[in-house]
Scaffold this active site. Structure first.
Site, PDB file in Angstrom:
ATOM      1  N   ASP A  30       0.861  -1.188   0.000  1.00  0.00           N
ATOM      2  CA  ASP A  30       0.000   0.000   0.000  1.00  0.00           C
ATOM      3  C   ASP A  30       0.894   1.235   0.000  1.00  0.00           C
ATOM      4  O   ASP A  30       1.951   1.235   0.639  1.00  0.00           O
ATOM      5  CB  ASP A  30      -0.928   0.013   1.222  1.00  0.00           C
ATOM      6  CG  ASP A  30      -2.144   0.890   0.982  1.00  0.00           C
ATOM      7  OD1 ASP A  30      -3.235   0.323   0.743  1.00  0.00           O
ATOM      8  OD2 ASP A  30      -2.015   2.131   1.002  1.00  0.00           O
ATOM      9  N   PHE A 152     -16.526 -10.612  -5.307  1.00  0.00           N
ATOM     10  CA  PHE A 152     -17.954 -10.489  -5.003  1.00  0.00           C
ATOM     11  C   PHE A 152     -18.235 -10.418  -3.508  1.00  0.00           C
ATOM     12  O   PHE A 152     -19.375 -10.590  -3.078  1.00  0.00           O
ATOM     13  CB  PHE A 152     -18.722 -11.665  -5.634  1.00  0.00           C
ATOM     14  CG  PHE A 152     -18.552 -11.732  -7.131  1.00  0.00           C
ATOM     15  CD1 PHE A 152     -19.225 -10.848  -7.960  1.00  0.00           C
ATOM     16  CD2 PHE A 152     -17.688 -12.655  -7.709  1.00  0.00           C
ATOM     17  CE1 PHE A 152     -19.058 -10.887  -9.337  1.00  0.00           C
ATOM     18  CE2 PHE A 152     -17.516 -12.705  -9.090  1.00  0.00           C
ATOM     19  CZ  PHE A 152     -18.201 -11.821  -9.907  1.00  0.00           C
ATOM     20  N   LEU A 153     -17.202 -10.184  -2.693  1.00  0.00           N
ATOM     21  CA  LEU A 153     -17.421 -10.175  -1.232  1.00  0.00           C
ATOM     22  C   LEU A 153     -18.286  -8.988  -0.808  1.00  0.00           C
ATOM     23  O   LEU A 153     -18.283  -7.932  -1.434  1.00  0.00           O
ATOM     24  CB  LEU A 153     -16.093 -10.157  -0.472  1.00  0.00           C
ATOM     25  CG  LEU A 153     -15.134  -8.978  -0.632  1.00  0.00           C
ATOM     26  CD1 LEU A 153     -15.532  -7.793   0.223  1.00  0.00           C
ATOM     27  CD2 LEU A 153     -13.738  -9.432  -0.255  1.00  0.00           C
ATOM     28  N   ARG A 154     -19.058  -9.223   0.256  1.00  0.00           N
ATOM     29  CA  ARG A 154     -19.859  -8.149   0.853  1.00  0.00           C
ATOM     30  C   ARG A 154     -19.182  -7.690   2.132  1.00  0.00           C
ATOM     31  O   ARG A 154     -18.685  -8.524   2.899  1.00  0.00           O
ATOM     32  CB  ARG A 154     -21.255  -8.663   1.236  1.00  0.00           C
ATOM     33  CG  ARG A 154     -22.154  -8.982   0.084  1.00  0.00           C
ATOM     34  CD  ARG A 154     -23.296  -9.870   0.539  1.00  0.00           C
ATOM     35  NE  ARG A 154     -22.788 -11.144   1.067  1.00  0.00           N
ATOM     36  CZ  ARG A 154     -23.519 -12.051   1.705  1.00  0.00           C
ATOM     37  NH1 ARG A 154     -24.790 -11.825   1.929  1.00  0.00           N
ATOM     38  NH2 ARG A 154     -22.982 -13.182   2.130  1.00  0.00           N
ATOM     39  N   LEU A 250     -34.278  -9.140  -1.129  1.00  0.00           N
ATOM     40  CA  LEU A 250     -35.658  -8.668  -1.250  1.00  0.00           C
ATOM     41  C   LEU A 250     -36.085  -8.058   0.078  1.00  0.00           C
ATOM     42  O   LEU A 250     -37.235  -8.184   0.484  1.00  0.00           O
ATOM     43  CB  LEU A 250     -36.587  -9.823  -1.638  1.00  0.00           C
ATOM     44  CG  LEU A 250     -36.512 -10.300  -3.096  1.00  0.00           C
ATOM     45  CD1 LEU A 250     -37.536 -11.410  -3.349  1.00  0.00           C
ATOM     46  CD2 LEU A 250     -36.762  -9.151  -4.086  1.00  0.00           C
ATOM     47  N   CYS A 260     -20.274   0.618  -3.017  1.00  0.00           N
ATOM     48  CA  CYS A 260     -20.317  -0.182  -4.256  1.00  0.00           C
ATOM     49  C   CYS A 260     -21.552   0.087  -5.117  1.00  0.00           C
ATOM     50  O   CYS A 260     -21.423   0.566  -6.235  1.00  0.00           O
ATOM     51  CB  CYS A 260     -20.239  -1.658  -3.912  1.00  0.00           C
ATOM     52  SG  CYS A 260     -18.740  -2.061  -3.019  1.00  0.00           S
TER      53      CYS A 260
END
Ligand code: UGA
Length: 432
Positions: A30, A152-154, A250, A260
């Site tokens: 980083d 695809f991680l949340r 839903l 995102c």
């Protein structure tokens, strides 16, 4: 395998930790020296369940290390992942300057064959530009391949999502690179989908847009429930029981936020327009999302009549539970709107107060030390994020502390019948 991850944000850090967890040798790079120093000292800059323990364990096992040197990362690794931010620009398109910078920095130090993987969310065709940039700045003429491997991680369940993915998408045009990528992901035992680079890039934007579409769809249905006396939870259960639709995403509420969905939907619209195929449906998704929050505030205004000088308690500041991330949080928008209309707001969030304060996101708001502290003498309680600990609080206790037993539940967290049994006036989304 020896892997390098450039960028130690949510995606980079969690990916690095999980790769190390399955036995790879990982160097996280980083350019923010403060962040690198923190990580070396064992401090984790973000709150994400399970992450801290995993980082400590793998640093201890010498499988995970941190540096600010791209050269070290590139020299010592076979595969280099780019996981830097891709923030939005005012017109909705994506600022790719961090990606371009990472590509240049890799190019300058690239001596031998490496696979360069884009993990950041990027517009379709970015892979081609990354390859062209590396070619342009690599004086050594080293061989390399570019791969797209969207994540695809949340947030809030990032470690679990990464360790047990539904699928791994590998966008690659070269067999050697594909083989290396498959080897990296072998320990995760997940289905692997190999595609061309453009398709992989598109999968990410199309997936996030579809999930946002599901949310706006159910939020629109919730309005029809309110107008007709139906109950959105029953309707969502009934729709979601169909395997072709599914119950996930839903949950009606005050709308989607975070770093995102708002950004990616805007980016996908911008790309579609650029390619001459404007995605009008997604504009409606955005409109519903925006107005969902406005409608919720209108409910508060209608019940309290004048907001000026009303004492309002807020539960939740983060854009979703189990994270400390407050970027583009609808909860923050609500707080600011109430403050703008003169309300006296006291907020509590289990993890999000420090960052809200540091980032100056909620000026003029008081912070409470607990959910019950927040509601002392309040004329209304607004639930803006569905933290589990909020649902465990007894109505009796709440009623004893509040000035007026009035709840606006923006996440359908509480049971309306029970709330009313305890004498609360209770408003939620899409249910009477
Ligand atoms: C999202 C995607 O779910 C991830 O697959 C993707 O990797 C990630 O974006 C990304 O692009 O990096 P994230 O934004 O972390 O993940 O969180 P989500 O769980 O998707 O929630 C996003 C927003 O939608 C939150 O504000 C949440 O409250 C809202 N939401 C979600 C609803 O309003 N209703 C639902 O039913 C689900």
């Amino acid at each position: 395998m020896k892997l390098c991850i450039i960028g130690s944000g949510y995606v980079g850090l969690v990916t690095g930790a999980c790769f190390a967890e399955v036995g790879h040798q990982v160097i996280c790079v980083d350019n923010d020296q403060r962040k690198v120093d923190m990580l070396i000292a064992g401090e984790i800059p973000i709150y994400e369940p399970l992450l801290e323990g995993m980082v400590h364990k793998n640093v201890g096992a010498k499988r995970l290390s941190f540096t600010n040197s791209v050269e070290k990362g590139v020299d010592e690794s076979e595969v280099i992942f780019i996981a830097v931010p891709t923030p939005p620009q005012p017109d909705g398109s994506v600022d790719l300057s961090y990606i371009e910078q990472a590509a240049r920095e890799i190019a300058v130090v690239l001596k031998d064959y490496r696979v360069i993987v884009d993990k950041s969310t990027v517009p379709v065709k970015t892979g081609e530009k990354v390859a062209a940039t590396i070619r342009r700045y690599n004086r050594a003429g080293a061989a390399f391949d570019v791969v797209s491997n969207p994540e695809f991680l949340r947030e809030g369940c990032a470690v679990g999502d990464l360790m047990n993915p539904d699928r791994i998408v590998i966008g690659s045009s070269n067999e050697q690179a594909t083989a290396l990528m498959k080897k990296i992901y072998e320990p995760f035992m997940a289905p692997i989908l190999v595609t061309d680079i453009s398709s992989a890039e598109l999968i990410k934007h199309a997936a996030n847009s579809f999930l946002a579409l599901k949310i706006s769809y159910i939020n629109m249905v919730s309005r029809i429930c309110e107008a007709s006396g139906a109950d959105i939870e029953n309707v969502a259960d009934g729709i979601g029981a169909d395997k072709r639709i599914g119950r996930n995403f839903l949950n009606a509420g005050i709308g989607y936020g975070g770093s995102c969905f708002p950004k990616d939907i805007a980016a996908f619209i911008a790309i579609s327009e650029h390619l001459g195929e404007p995605f009008e449906l997604l504009k409606e998704v955005q409109r519903i999302n925006r107005t969902q929050c406005d409608r919720f505030i209108a409910k508060i205004r209608e019940a309290l009549w004048v907001l000026k000088d009303k004492k309002i308690a807020i539960w939740g500041l983060t854009f979703k539970p189990d994270t400390d991330d407050v970027r583009s949080s609808v909860a923050i928008d609500i707080v600011n709107q109430l403050v703008a209309e003169g309300a006296i707001v006291r907020a509590y969030d289990p993890k999000g107060m420090e960052k809200s304060q540091q980032m100056g996101l909620v000026p003029g708001v008081g912070f409470a030390s607990s959910p019950l502290d927040a509601v002392q003498d309040a004329e209304a309680l607004v639930i803006a994020t569905e933290w589990k600990e909020f649902s465990n609080i007894g109505f009796q206790e709440l009623k004893a502390l509040m000035h007026t037993p009035l709840i606006f539940d923006g996440r359908n967290l509480l049971d309306p019948l029970v709330a009313r049994q305890f004498g609360f006036t209770y408003y939620s989304i899409g249910r009477a």
